[in-house]
Write an enzyme that holds these catalytic residues in place. Structure first.
Site, PDB file in Angstrom:
ATOM      1  N   CYS A  68      12.194  73.988  21.940  1.00 57.99           N
ATOM      2  CA  CYS A  68      11.966  72.577  21.202  1.00 57.99           C
ATOM      3  C   CYS A  68      11.304  72.959  19.850  1.00 57.99           C
ATOM      4  CB  CYS A  68      11.351  71.580  22.141  1.00 57.99           C
ATOM      5  SG  CYS A  68      10.455  70.293  21.245  1.00 57.99           S
ATOM      6  N   CYS A  71       6.361  71.610  19.226  1.00 59.76           N
ATOM      7  CA  CYS A  71       5.216  72.431  19.578  1.00 59.76           C
ATOM      8  C   CYS A  71       5.191  73.757  19.048  1.00 59.76           C
ATOM      9  CB  CYS A  71       4.740  72.284  20.992  1.00 59.76           C
ATOM     10  SG  CYS A  71       4.365  70.573  21.459  1.00 59.76           S
ATOM     11  N   CYS A 146       7.060  66.055  28.414  1.00 60.92           N
ATOM     12  CA  CYS A 146       6.513  66.114  27.303  1.00 60.92           C
ATOM     13  C   CYS A 146       4.946  66.053  27.256  1.00 60.92           C
ATOM     14  CB  CYS A 146       6.962  65.269  26.217  1.00 60.92           C
ATOM     15  SG  CYS A 146       6.359  65.363  24.502  1.00 60.92           S
ATOM     16  N   GLN A 251      -0.762  54.699  13.846  1.00 57.36           N
ATOM     17  CA  GLN A 251      -0.998  56.046  14.085  1.00 57.36           C
ATOM     18  C   GLN A 251      -0.480  56.565  15.671  1.00 57.36           C
ATOM     19  OE1 GLN A 251      -2.772  57.867  11.985  1.00 57.36           O
ATOM     20  NE2 GLN A 251      -3.515  56.165  10.734  1.00 57.36           N
ATOM     21  N   ASP A 346      -5.561  55.214   3.064  1.00 51.96           N
ATOM     22  CA  ASP A 346      -4.773  56.008   3.930  1.00 51.96           C
ATOM     23  C   ASP A 346      -3.441  56.156   3.755  1.00 51.96           C
ATOM     24  OD1 ASP A 346      -3.994  57.269   6.427  1.00 51.96           O
ATOM     25  OD2 ASP A 346      -4.011  55.596   7.755  1.00 51.96           O
ATOM     26  N   CYS A 372      -2.868  62.851   5.635  1.00 49.18           N
ATOM     27  CA  CYS A 372      -2.212  63.349   6.684  1.00 49.18           C
ATOM     28  C   CYS A 372      -1.650  64.709   5.993  1.00 49.18           C
ATOM     29  CB  CYS A 372      -1.069  62.437   7.302  1.00 49.18           C
ATOM     30  SG  CYS A 372       0.058  61.847   6.155  1.00 49.18           S
TER      31      CYS A 372
END
Length: 414
Positions: A68, A71, A146, A251, A346, A372
């Protein structure tokens, strides 16, 4: 030809990097100090074998780990992993000649992600499957668990696969289910459905609606257009209960949101008027309005409409003026921001260069920048510093657990 290399560091995308005479070689799922073996192709190490593991290597917790693409750092112990995220922020600032002691990264626990983007495809048996893309590939990795996601999202995967089936009507469709956990249940917005051939047929729409009802979804929408709504999805922003626009932004992890909001509110204590730019549906607006009146602006008209609806539910807050305005094409000028002694922004990953240039010309004493993307943040921070602001604190937040993605909250003072 197989080569044996030593990993020097982890790069900004989460891959280990080995320095060689031919240049850097990127090795996925490796850690600093490890000896690894594999085949080098176009600057990447493939068929990677860990010869001598790092003492910081830990056992991954996801059954899809390694395949995957979600991660990339699950094999790294918590402390060095969080320190690495902190270092990515420091390096981004250093490239803009900004030196500051970056705060420790705020850790976020597994099982707290409230939204997922699930890709849908036909499996070998013709049934719809859901998952994430494999590393550096369009191939889909089916998921049954997950560890980053809220368990309620994981429990809904079989029902969501049945919902996805109707959106695979056209062979060129590559639907993505954007699933959000709200106070009223799951809110699902589907994108990536083939439109040139006429879009989703009426029959497929009816099958999607039936599957949505069977799954007890709060709402099912197609690219922001509601197909069926059993209950209006809501979220809580401070004292306000806010209706979520179909396909709207939230978020990803509530604990990360709390950490960022707390720092923003603490930074503007004592302000007489606050501007909240790129405000969305009011993530920061409502908590800020407990401090002072707020001028809120965002390019999303549905987001501003949701904010206004949420205002009617909130008690004990100061007035809020909300505007739908494209802050890239029409940034708030000093005249628009007159009277605002604190500004919170933001922006999306592209940052807010045009808006930051306008903020630099205001009389605001405090600016809180939530980002971000450390790279675009550093660029914009340089504008504020050159205009006379001092960067007081920078705090990384690990909202996207075990990924290379870094969020941050920064406070500037005149």
């Amino acid at each position: 030809m197989t080569e044996t290399l030593t990993i020097a560091r982890v790069g900004g995308q989460g891959d280990g990097i080995a320095e060689t005479a031919a240049g850097p070689v990127f090795a996925p799922l490796t850690l600093p100090g490890e000896t690894v073996r594999g085949v080098v192709r176009e600057g990447r190490l493939e068929e990677v074998e860990i010869v001598a593991p790092s003492p910081d290597r830990i056992a991954p917790v996801s059954p899809q780990y390694g395949d995957c693409g979600g991660c990339s750092l699950q094999h790294w112990a918590a402390e060095p992993y969080l320190d690495w995220k902190r270092e990515q922020v420091r390096l981004a600032l250093a490239r803009e000649r900004i030196e500051i002691a970056v705060e420790p990264t705020v850790a976020i626990a597994p099982g707290t992600r409230r939204r997922l983007a699930l890709h849908a495809r036909r499996g070998p048996d013709g049934q719809a499957i859901l998952g994430f893309k494999a590393r550096k590939s369009w191939r889909l990795v089916e998921i049954a668990a997950c560890p980053v996601a809220d368990p309620r999202l994981v429990a809904a995967l079989p029902a969501l696969a049945r919902v996805a089936d109707a959106f695979l009507e056209h062979p060129k469709s590559a639907p993505t289910l954007h699933v959000t956990l709200t106070l009223d249940g799951l809110d699902v917005d589907v994108t990536g459905v083939e439109r040139r051939s006429g879009g989703l047929s009426r029959d497929a729409q009816m099958r999607a609606i039936a599957a949505s009802n069977a799954a007890d979804l709060a709402r099912l929408s197609l690219a922001g257009e509601t197909l069926v709504m059993a209950r209006q999805p809501h979220v809580q922003f401070g004292p306000a209960t806010v209706p979520v626009p179909a396909g709207g932004f939230l978020q990803a992890a509530p604990p990360a949101e709390v950490a960022m909001v707390e720092r923003a509110v603490a930074a503007v204590k004592g302000a007489k008027k606050i501007a909240d730019l790129f405000c969305g549906a009011g993530t920061f607006t409502f908590p800020l309005a407990k401090v002072a009146p707020v001028l809120a602006a965002d390019g999303s008209a549905p987001g501003i409409a949701a904010l206004k609806a949420g205002f009617k539910t909130a008690k004990g807050i100061k007035p809020i003026e909300a505007q739908a305005r494209d802050l890239f094409r029409r940034p708030m000028a000093p005249y628009d921001l007159r009277g605002c002694d604190a500004i919170v922004l933001d922006p999306p990953r592209a940052g807010a260069l045009e808006q930051t240039q306008q903020i630099a010309q205001t009389r605001a004493a405090t600016v809180v920048y939530v980002s971000c993307n450390p790279v675009t943040f550093a660029r914009d921070a340089r504008v504020l510093i050159d205009a006379g602001f001092r960067l007081e604190t920078v705090t990384p937040v690990d909202q996207f657990l075990w990924s290379a993605h870094v969020e941050l909250v920064a406070v500037f003072r005149r």
